[in-house]
Design an enzyme around this catalytic site. Structure first.
Site, short mmCIF file in Angstrom:
data_model
loop_
_atom_site.label_atom_id
_atom_site.label_comp_id
_atom_site.label_asym_id
_atom_site.label_seq_id
_atom_site.Cartn_x
_atom_site.Cartn_y
_atom_site.Cartn_z
N LYS A 197 -2.37 -5.16 -2.92
CA LYS A 197 -1.19 -5.81 -2.33
C LYS A 197 -1.35 -6.01 -0.83
O LYS A 197 -0.44 -5.74 -0.04
CB LYS A 197 0.08 -5.02 -2.65
CG LYS A 197 0.37 -4.91 -4.15
CD LYS A 197 1.65 -4.14 -4.42
CE LYS A 197 1.93 -4.02 -5.90
NZ LYS A 197 0.97 -3.14 -6.61
N ARG A 198 -2.49 -6.53 -0.43
CA ARG A 198 -2.75 -6.75 0.99
C ARG A 198 -1.92 -7.93 1.51
O ARG A 198 -1.71 -8.91 0.80
CB ARG A 198 -4.23 -7.02 1.23
CG ARG A 198 -5.16 -5.89 0.83
CD ARG A 198 -4.80 -4.59 1.49
NE ARG A 198 -5.81 -3.57 1.28
CZ ARG A 198 -5.57 -2.28 1.19
NH1 ARG A 198 -4.32 -1.84 1.27
NH2 ARG A 198 -6.54 -1.40 1.00
#
Length: 285
Positions: free
Chosen positions: A107-108
């Site tokens: 989930k960058r």
């Protein structure tokens, strides 16, 4: 089980094409690799980097040649520092060598060169954590994802962008209205639909849509994959997928973790096979 689910020439195809071929051959199941401390305890393993390695490689050895997609949750590897990241790196290599696809759930989300750094780590062909797809967050604006989009296109990788997540806090942002009128989730889905517009079958830019959201008025037909976490222990069911995803259900990548991992080392294959068969029936594989 064949370890070449999509043919020896599929490595050069875009992620969406490789994903469709893998699911057609092995079934749609995505196994989440989430080494919670309680799972390590249940497997009789210490909550250490060594225990993490035994757990993770046990999953890889049991399932790498029979499941289409794996989704390791980066946080559970990062908590052991560099030793944990090394396990994630090796697991990703082993899974891909066995013909499976790997979505690293990290989930960058960032901007500019920083987002470019994440793309270089996860999406570049020679990146240290090179995977088939990466989960990313759009909440700095959909345009902030452009370095990751460019990196994915260059290497043939994919992205899964948070859209309608199953956590109860999600609607605070996701159902809010943008200045132009659509919801934030709707704007994300519109952006993905545009990225996939030229794809003949399944595009490489997908959305994360929780299997437990019950239903939505948003248009989920983005011509791309729909990663659906929340199945099994979190309450989502195979039968419920049609209600949530409607006509787009064929593009769902159903992700289950504890339902599979909780079966223990000796039960992994049976648990994965049962889940896969249930999803095959509902999704039409």
């Amino acid at each position: 089980m064949s370890n070449q689910p999509s043919g020896s020439d599929m490595r050069n195809k875009p992620f969406g094409a490789r994903l469709r071929a893998a699911m057609d051959t092995r079934g749609p199941l995505c196994v989440g690799i989430d080494p919670h401390q309680h799972l390590l305890d249940a497997w009789g393993l210490p909550d250490t980097a060594e225990g993490l390695a035994s757990f993770t490689y046990g999953v890889v050895d049991a399932l790498a040649d029979r499941v289409a997609v794996f989704k390791p949750q980066s946080a559970f590897f990062e908590r052991f520092g560099s030793a944990g990241i090394a396990v994630l790196e090796q697991a990703t290599i082993r899974l891909r060598d066995a013909g499976a696809l790997v979505i690293i759930d990290a989930k960058r989300g960032d901007i500019g060169s920083t987002m470019g750094g994440y793309a270089a780590a996860y999406l570049a062909e020679k990146g240290p954590l090179a995977c088939d797809a990466l989960t990313v967050s759009p909440y700095l604006g959909f345009g902030s994802l452009q370095p990751a989009i460019d990196g994915a296109r260059e290497s043939g990788a994919g992205l899964f962008v948070l859209a309608l997540t199953s956590n109860p806090e999600g609607p605070q942002f996701q159902t809010a209205r943008t200045a132009d009128g659509p919801t934030v989730a709707g704007a994300v889905l519109d952006g993905l639909r545009g990225l996939n517009a030229d794809s003949d079958d399944l595009g490489s830019f997908g959305a994360v849509v929780g299997a437990t959201i019950s239903s939505t008025d948003e248009n989920l037909d983005i011509n791309g994959p729909l990663l659906a976490p929340g199945l099994g222990a979190q309450g989502g069911t195979a039968e419920g997928l049609t209600k949530v995803f409607g006509a787009a259900v064929r593009n769902v990548v159903p992700s289950s973790s504890r339902e599979i991992l909780g079966a223990g080392p000796s039960g992994l294959q049976d648990a994965a096979d049962r889940a896969n068969e249930a999803y095959r029936t509902v999704l039409g594989y």
